[in-house]
Motif scaffolding. Structure first.
Motif, short mmCIF file in Angstrom:
data_model
loop_
_atom_site.label_atom_id
_atom_site.label_comp_id
_atom_site.label_asym_id
_atom_site.label_seq_id
_atom_site.Cartn_x
_atom_site.Cartn_y
_atom_site.Cartn_z
N THR A 176 2.95 -2.77 6.58
CA THR A 176 3.29 -3.62 5.44
C THR A 176 3.11 -2.80 4.17
O THR A 176 2.09 -2.14 3.99
CB THR A 176 2.33 -4.83 5.40
N ILE A 177 4.11 -2.82 3.31
CA ILE A 177 4.02 -2.09 2.05
C ILE A 177 3.61 -3.10 0.97
O ILE A 177 4.29 -4.12 0.80
CB ILE A 177 5.39 -1.47 1.67
N SER A 178 2.52 -2.81 0.27
CA SER A 178 2.08 -3.75 -0.79
C SER A 178 2.92 -3.53 -2.04
O SER A 178 2.90 -2.44 -2.60
CB SER A 178 0.62 -3.52 -1.17
N PRO A 179 3.61 -4.56 -2.52
CA PRO A 179 4.42 -4.39 -3.74
C PRO A 179 3.54 -4.23 -4.98
O PRO A 179 4.01 -3.78 -6.01
CB PRO A 179 5.23 -5.68 -3.81
N ALA A 180 2.26 -4.58 -4.87
CA ALA A 180 1.34 -4.40 -6.00
C ALA A 180 0.00 -3.91 -5.47
O ALA A 180 -0.58 -4.52 -4.57
CB ALA A 180 1.16 -5.72 -6.75
#
Ligand code: ADP
Ligand code: MG
Length: 330
Positions: free
Chosen positions: A69-73
């Protein structure tokens, strides 16, 4: 009664950017000491870090390659400690929210496939280097490495043998090289592993672990695990208990030695770095990186088997390096 060995790895990968993570100084390896450290790397008063976009792209590419999962923030934090090769007195890292969360890496040991879960991968800066040779009774400090971008990749305690740990690091290195994020040169320190080892009776909860710092070859990682597991089993079978501590592996002597105990462990007093904005990007930024990802090693191996009828072993060997796979298909 048998013992089971439990291993979790924290791997530091130097990212292949031209300049440092928070400054414009060069990251080229092998330059004369202290010729590639600018005011930001030296922590002169009044300087401000500026995030290198390419370091972020590498982190995202890695996250995509391992299905994370890539954290957008996410945010950067200061990890405070004193060391002569860390002029700021803190390392800029990520703590609560890392840019990459979860993900998996599949390994193959004795023809058996196994999935190793990743906890996280976060961006941080490397420290400088203390040089102890060539200085009688003194140490030299080389700050060329200070500020080099690192991706720290943390695995769950999912490995059960030295072979599995070796296969994991080898696979991790293959993936990092495929995506062009790290040259994987362990001798030069561009890929380094902290190896956490504990032992338990099968079916029991996790045992107390020891962390072996900075092991710099795949062979040594295997040796360090075997030696450390044997040491812990010896203590437990004599009715003793394991102290959680940080240890060093001495390949010459074939032993691990205590570096610091948990009581002496650092209290890093992490807090958000007020000099840096939160790291934020949109899905389009991630999608663009995803579109550029090359065919990854597992997919390539599977395709070589299906398309050319290669034996799985041969397909695996060819797919291990992008260059050999490309050469095969030329
Ligand atoms: P820290 O941040 O203090 O080093 P973590 O809980 O984040 O501690 O764990 C760091 C690494 O240690 C991870 O790779 C994890 O998988 C591994 N680990 C945690 N507990 C154990 C254990 N009992 N045995 C072996 N490895 C472990
Ligand atoms: Mg640790």
């Amino acid at each position: 009664m048998q013992w089971e060995v439990v291993i979790g790895l924290e791997t530091h990968a130097q990212l292949q950017t031209q300049s440092k993570i928070f400054s414009g100084a060069s990251t080229r390896f092998g330059a004369e000491p202290n010729t590639q450290a600018c005011a930001v790397d030296l922590a002169l008063p009044g300087v401000l870090p500026v995030l290198n976009r390419h370091a972020v792209e590498h982190a995202i590419r890695f996250g995509l390659a391992v299905g994370a999962t890539i954290s957008p923030a996410s945010i950067f934090a200061r990890k405070n400690y004193f060391y002569p090769d860390l002029p700021k007195g803190y390392q800029i890292s990520q703590f609560e929210i890392p840019v990459v969360q979860g993900g998996t890496i599949d390994i193959l040991v004795d023809g058996q496939s196994k999935t190793i879960n990743l906890t996280r991968a976060h961006l941080e800066e490397d420290a400088g280097k203390s040089l102890h040779e060539d200085f009688q009774g003194m140490s030299g400090i080389d700050l060329n490495r200070a500020g080099t971008p690192l991706l720290e990749i943390v695995s769950e305690p999912d490995m059960r043998s030295a072979e599995e740990a070796r296969a994991y690091v080898s696979k991790l290195r293959t993936i990092l090289r495929y995506i062009g994020s790290c040259d994987g040169n362990m001798e030069q320190g561009s890929l380094r592993a902290d190896v956490n080892v504990s032992v338990r009776r099968p079916g029991e909860g996790l045992g107390t672990r020891c962390e072996i710092k900075n092991v710099n070859s795949i062979r040594f990682i295997g040796q360090a695990i075997d030696v450390e597991a044997r040491r812990q089993i010896g203590i437990l079978e004599d009715g003793g208990k394991i102290d959680q501590e940080t240890r060093l592996f001495d390949p010459g002597k074939g032993e691990t030695r205590s570096m610091r105990s948990k009581e002496e462990a650092h209290d890093y007093r992490y807090f958000p770095d007020p000099d840096l904005l939160p790291l934020e990007f949109d899905q389009a930024f991630v999608d663009a990186l995803k579109a550029q990802l090359p065919e990854l090693p597992d997919a390539k191996r599977a395709r070589f088997i299906a398309e050319y009828g290669l034996p799985p072993y041969d397909a695996g060997v060819l797919a291990m390096e992008r260059a050999s796979a490309d050469f095969f298909e030329q």
